[in-house]
Design a protein around this motif. Sequence first.
Motif, PDB file in Angstrom:
ATOM      1  N   GLN A  11      33.212 -22.600  24.675  1.00  0.00           N
ATOM      2  CA  GLN A  11      32.170 -23.537  24.217  1.00  0.00           C
ATOM      3  C   GLN A  11      30.819 -22.861  24.204  1.00  0.00           C
ATOM      4  N   VAL A  12      30.170 -22.756  23.206  1.00  0.00           N
ATOM      5  CA  VAL A  12      28.920 -21.949  23.326  1.00  0.00           C
ATOM      6  C   VAL A  12      27.802 -23.374  22.702  1.00  0.00           C
ATOM      7  N   GLU A  13      26.763 -23.576  23.191  1.00  0.00           N
ATOM      8  CA  GLU A  13      25.924 -24.626  22.785  1.00  0.00           C
ATOM      9  C   GLU A  13      24.679 -23.899  22.154  1.00  0.00           C
ATOM     10  N   ILE A  14      24.021 -23.996  21.249  1.00  0.00           N
ATOM     11  CA  ILE A  14      22.723 -23.315  20.779  1.00  0.00           C
ATOM     12  C   ILE A  14      21.692 -24.398  20.998  1.00  0.00           C
ATOM     13  N   ALA A  15      20.679 -23.776  21.731  1.00  0.00           N
ATOM     14  CA  ALA A  15      19.372 -24.404  22.114  1.00  0.00           C
ATOM     15  C   ALA A  15      18.996 -25.401  20.813  1.00  0.00           C
ATOM     16  N   GLY A  16      18.742 -26.537  21.099  1.00  0.00           N
ATOM     17  CA  GLY A  16      17.896 -27.394  19.969  1.00  0.00           C
ATOM     18  C   GLY A  16      16.720 -27.003  19.157  1.00  0.00           C
ATOM     19  N   SER A  17      15.923 -26.109  20.027  1.00  0.00           N
ATOM     20  CA  SER A  17      14.733 -25.503  19.484  1.00  0.00           C
ATOM     21  C   SER A  17      14.788 -24.365  18.400  1.00  0.00           C
TER      22      SER A  17
ATOM     23  N   ALA B 255      22.829 -21.447  12.838  1.00  0.00           N
ATOM     24  CA  ALA B 255      23.956 -20.662  12.417  1.00  0.00           C
ATOM     25  C   ALA B 255      23.883 -19.155  12.717  1.00  0.00           C
ATOM     26  N   VAL B 256      22.791 -18.452  12.597  1.00  0.00           N
ATOM     27  CA  VAL B 256      22.628 -17.081  12.663  1.00  0.00           C
ATOM     28  C   VAL B 256      22.785 -16.817  14.013  1.00  0.00           C
ATOM     29  N   ARG B 257      22.330 -17.640  15.134  1.00  0.00           N
ATOM     30  CA  ARG B 257      22.725 -17.544  16.226  1.00  0.00           C
ATOM     31  C   ARG B 257      24.129 -17.530  16.806  1.00  0.00           C
ATOM     32  N   GLY B 258      24.823 -18.449  15.949  1.00  0.00           N
ATOM     33  CA  GLY B 258      26.315 -18.709  16.370  1.00  0.00           C
ATOM     34  C   GLY B 258      26.819 -17.423  15.814  1.00  0.00           C
ATOM     35  N   PHE B 259      26.542 -16.789  14.630  1.00  0.00           N
ATOM     36  CA  PHE B 259      27.115 -15.485  14.021  1.00  0.00           C
ATOM     37  C   PHE B 259      26.932 -14.513  15.144  1.00  0.00           C
ATOM     38  N   LEU B 260      25.769 -14.373  15.743  1.00  0.00           N
ATOM     39  CA  LEU B 260      25.520 -13.237  16.629  1.00  0.00           C
ATOM     40  C   LEU B 260      26.577 -13.227  17.795  1.00  0.00           C
ATOM     41  N   VAL B 261      26.891 -14.525  18.167  1.00  0.00           N
ATOM     42  CA  VAL B 261      27.867 -14.668  19.158  1.00  0.00           C
ATOM     43  C   VAL B 261      28.983 -14.311  18.957  1.00  0.00           C
TER      44      VAL B 261
ATOM     45  N   SER C 295      19.470 -14.613  23.007  1.00  0.00           N
ATOM     46  CA  SER C 295      18.335 -15.802  23.210  1.00  0.00           C
ATOM     47  C   SER C 295      18.815 -17.167  22.639  1.00  0.00           C
ATOM     48  N   ASP C 296      18.103 -18.222  22.894  1.00  0.00           N
ATOM     49  CA  ASP C 296      18.546 -19.471  22.474  1.00  0.00           C
ATOM     50  C   ASP C 296      19.677 -20.131  22.697  1.00  0.00           C
ATOM     51  N   ILE C 297      20.351 -19.552  23.823  1.00  0.00           N
ATOM     52  CA  ILE C 297      21.845 -20.057  24.113  1.00  0.00           C
ATOM     53  C   ILE C 297      21.632 -20.961  25.179  1.00  0.00           C
TER      54      ILE C 297
END
Length: 485
Positions: A2-8, A13-19, A70-72
């Motif tokens: 499970q990966v949680e993206i930072a609220g800031s 969605a882009v960060r999730g795609f990079l993951v 970043s932002d994880i």
Amino acid sequence: MQVEIAGSCPVPAVRGFLVVKKLGALGQVAEARPSVEELRAGRIPGKRLEVLLDTAESLQAVERALAQISDIAAVTLREAEAERAPAPAPAPAREGTPGEASRTVRVRTEILDGFLDAVGELILATARIREIGRALPEGARPALDEGVDRLHAIVKDLHDKVMTVRMTPLALVTERLPRTARDVARKLGKSVEVEIRGAEIELDRAILEELSDPVLHVLRNAVDHGVELPHLRLLAGKPATGALAITARRERDRVILEISDDGRGMNPEKLRAAAVARGALSAKDAAELPEREALLLACLPGVSTAETVTDVSGRGVGLDAVKRTVEGVGGTLELDSVPGKGTRVTFRLPLTVAVQPVLLVRVGEEVLGIPIAKVHGAAQVALSRLERSQGTPVLEHEGALVPVHDLTRLLGFPGAPFDERSVVVADGGDGGRVGLAVDALLGQHEAVLKPLGEPLDLVPGLSAVTVLGTGRPVFILDVQRLLSA
């Protein structure tokens, strides 16, 4: 996992795609919730991502890979056996939504290119209508101007939407770089870690396609010629593992991409000596170069401080091909280095190559354009009153003496120019800044650039062509090629 993206994070969605892309480089992504299609559509409920990954890598290796993004906010990892419990039945499709796949459509890039060309023609046609309206009687202009303004706003909005479709995350170029850097380092007996920040920044797809090879070339140079061997780093008081950072950020209408290392750095004196040895500069001119411009001597063909040429990077070419490619898309290249501390290579890139601001100038009866990105200033001077160096007029600009070239003579236009001229200070490429003497400055223009066809593409000094609202074609100058012709 499970990966949680930072609220800031502004683009979760882009960060999730990079993951997902990063994990895909470590093994096989068996399942992702939300799916890749949902992430591309911008949907990531609760800013949480669940991924089932089949990989031979250890949990520590997976953690290190995700730490580069970043932002994880948090990452929870469990062994594959625990994840392979009977999966819950897929949730039934919501009523009124006939499948998420129908929300996205794949379009060939050639169609997008044609679409952008058509929008560019609309911009030119709108400018032409506005120009024709100026010849109408005063009483008939208000209604026409109102209609043209409305048309221009619609076309501009359409252009922005087309550009949004063409925009692609920088991750398309950077996602393979950490593994490439480690492979090159392993071959050379070195150890490096690569940190990437800002991979979600978006650029025009056409620029990204041109950027792939230059970025890879700079990265290889950093590992090969920049980062020292582990025992040399320890003797210098550094960690045995070299650190490379690839950082992207947005500044107004440009993207700044930096590639830095903490290696041995570049020696300006060695670059000056190498340039003199190659005959590119006289010893006097090389000694007078400021340090930043001396570092750019590495971009001259064949100029290098590397003691040996390897099959990993360089191959005797240097950074000239990188600089030429970056400038070809309307960007600029900068080098900063501190001996013993490291080197930073900076690409300043436009968001798109389709529409660029240019400075219009008049030379005789001709109107020409100079990319605004290459312009550093302008002045009104009498050429006869300027000081001369080796027979060439020089203009003092920002504490430095800039050689002034008469654009009338450079282009071979007939007629004797007036003494009182406007001088545009522009980036002249490897030789630093230059002044271009023109008859008049006509202001800034948003140019829809068109590539030159045969045989005009063979003319040195011309890079593209645009059309004014009057229907008059205007050539865009390539200052560096013009001076070297």
